[in-house]
Design a protein around this motif. Sequence first.
Motif, PDB file in Angstrom:
ATOM      1  N   GLN A 104      -6.082  -1.927 -10.763  1.00  0.00           N
ATOM      2  CA  GLN A 104      -4.929  -1.670  -9.896  1.00  0.00           C
ATOM      3  C   GLN A 104      -5.269  -0.653  -8.808  1.00  0.00           C
ATOM      4  OE1 GLN A 104      -1.646  -0.289 -12.261  1.00  0.00           O
ATOM      5  NE2 GLN A 104      -2.377   1.815 -12.268  1.00  0.00           N
ATOM      6  N   ASP A 105      -6.121   0.327  -9.136  1.00  0.00           N
ATOM      7  CA  ASP A 105      -6.518   1.319  -8.142  1.00  0.00           C
ATOM      8  C   ASP A 105      -7.458   0.715  -7.104  1.00  0.00           C
ATOM      9  OD1 ASP A 105      -4.995   3.259  -9.448  1.00  0.00           O
ATOM     10  OD2 ASP A 105      -6.669   3.853 -10.733  1.00  0.00           O
ATOM     11  N   LYS A 159      -5.372  -1.055  -4.593  1.00  0.00           N
ATOM     12  CA  LYS A 159      -4.763  -0.113  -3.650  1.00  0.00           C
ATOM     13  C   LYS A 159      -5.800   0.397  -2.655  1.00  0.00           C
ATOM     14  CE  LYS A 159      -2.849   2.614  -6.723  1.00  0.00           C
ATOM     15  NZ  LYS A 159      -2.078   3.696  -7.353  1.00  0.00           N
ATOM     16  N   SER A 190       1.410  -0.237  -3.701  1.00  0.00           N
ATOM     17  CA  SER A 190       1.753   0.630  -4.827  1.00  0.00           C
ATOM     18  C   SER A 190       1.182   0.071  -6.122  1.00  0.00           C
ATOM     19  CB  SER A 190       3.274   0.745  -4.966  1.00  0.00           C
ATOM     20  OG  SER A 190       3.816  -0.505  -5.380  1.00  0.00           O
ATOM     21  N   GLY A 191       1.139   0.935  -7.126  1.00  0.00           N
ATOM     22  CA  GLY A 191       0.692   0.503  -8.442  1.00  0.00           C
ATOM     23  C   GLY A 191       1.621  -0.528  -9.047  1.00  0.00           C
ATOM     24  N   GLY A 192       2.899  -0.412  -8.759  1.00  0.00           N
ATOM     25  CA  GLY A 192       3.872  -1.382  -9.268  1.00  0.00           C
ATOM     26  C   GLY A 192       3.644  -2.770  -8.699  1.00  0.00           C
ATOM     27  N   GLU A 193       3.325  -2.813  -7.423  1.00  0.00           N
ATOM     28  CA  GLU A 193       3.029  -4.098  -6.780  1.00  0.00           C
ATOM     29  C   GLU A 193       1.746  -4.696  -7.367  1.00  0.00           C
ATOM     30  OE1 GLU A 193       2.499  -5.969  -2.288  1.00  0.00           O
ATOM     31  OE2 GLU A 193       2.712  -3.808  -2.525  1.00  0.00           O
ATOM     32  N   LYS A 242       0.534  -4.105 -10.366  1.00  0.00           N
ATOM     33  CA  LYS A 242       0.858  -4.504 -11.739  1.00  0.00           C
ATOM     34  C   LYS A 242       1.479  -5.892 -11.768  1.00  0.00           C
ATOM     35  CE  LYS A 242       3.850  -3.207 -15.605  1.00  0.00           C
ATOM     36  NZ  LYS A 242       4.819  -2.230 -16.107  1.00  0.00           N
ATOM     37  N   ALA A 243       2.420  -6.144 -10.881  1.00  0.00           N
ATOM     38  CA  ALA A 243       3.090  -7.446 -10.843  1.00  0.00           C
ATOM     39  C   ALA A 243       2.099  -8.568 -10.521  1.00  0.00           C
ATOM     40  CB  ALA A 243       4.219  -7.426  -9.816  1.00  0.00           C
ATOM     41  N   GLN A 268      -0.293  -9.070 -13.581  1.00  0.00           N
ATOM     42  CA  GLN A 268       0.374  -9.686 -14.732  1.00  0.00           C
ATOM     43  C   GLN A 268       0.763 -11.136 -14.471  1.00  0.00           C
ATOM     44  OE1 GLN A 268       3.460  -6.827 -15.741  1.00  0.00           O
ATOM     45  NE2 GLN A 268       2.101  -5.827 -17.205  1.00  0.00           N
ATOM     46  N   ARG A 277      -4.170  -4.473 -15.954  1.00  0.00           N
ATOM     47  CA  ARG A 277      -4.206  -3.674 -14.729  1.00  0.00           C
ATOM     48  C   ARG A 277      -5.128  -2.473 -14.859  1.00  0.00           C
ATOM     49  NH1 ARG A 277       0.694   0.258 -14.515  1.00  0.00           N
ATOM     50  NH2 ARG A 277       1.223   0.383 -16.696  1.00  0.00           N
TER      51      ARG A 277
END
Length: 82
Positions: free
Chosen positions: A25-26, A29, A36-39, A41-42, A45, A59
Motif C-alpha cells: 500500500q505504501d 502511494k 491514501s492508504g484507504g484507497e 486498501k480498497a 482487496q 495490503r
Amino acid sequence: MKVTVKKKDNSPISVEIHTEFIKLQDAMKLANIVYSGGEAKAMIQEGAVLVNGEECTMRGKKLHDGDSFTFDGQTYRITAQA
C-alpha cells in the motif's frame, strides 16, 4: 479521416526505496497511484493488484528490491538505492 493507434509503452516504472522493504500500500502511494492508504486498501482487496504476476490481496505485503507490482495494466518495479 485517418486514425493512428499507438501502442502503449509497457516498460516497468521504477519505484525507488531507501529501506530493506516497502509495504504494497505504501509503494502504491509512493508511485502516486493512489492518494491514501484507504484507497490503496480498497484496490488491493478488490484483487486489482498483481505482485510478481500473481493476484495479491494483502495490503501489508512486503516488497523487496527486484519485486514488481501491476495495477491498471502498468507495472512498477521496486529498486533499492544505497
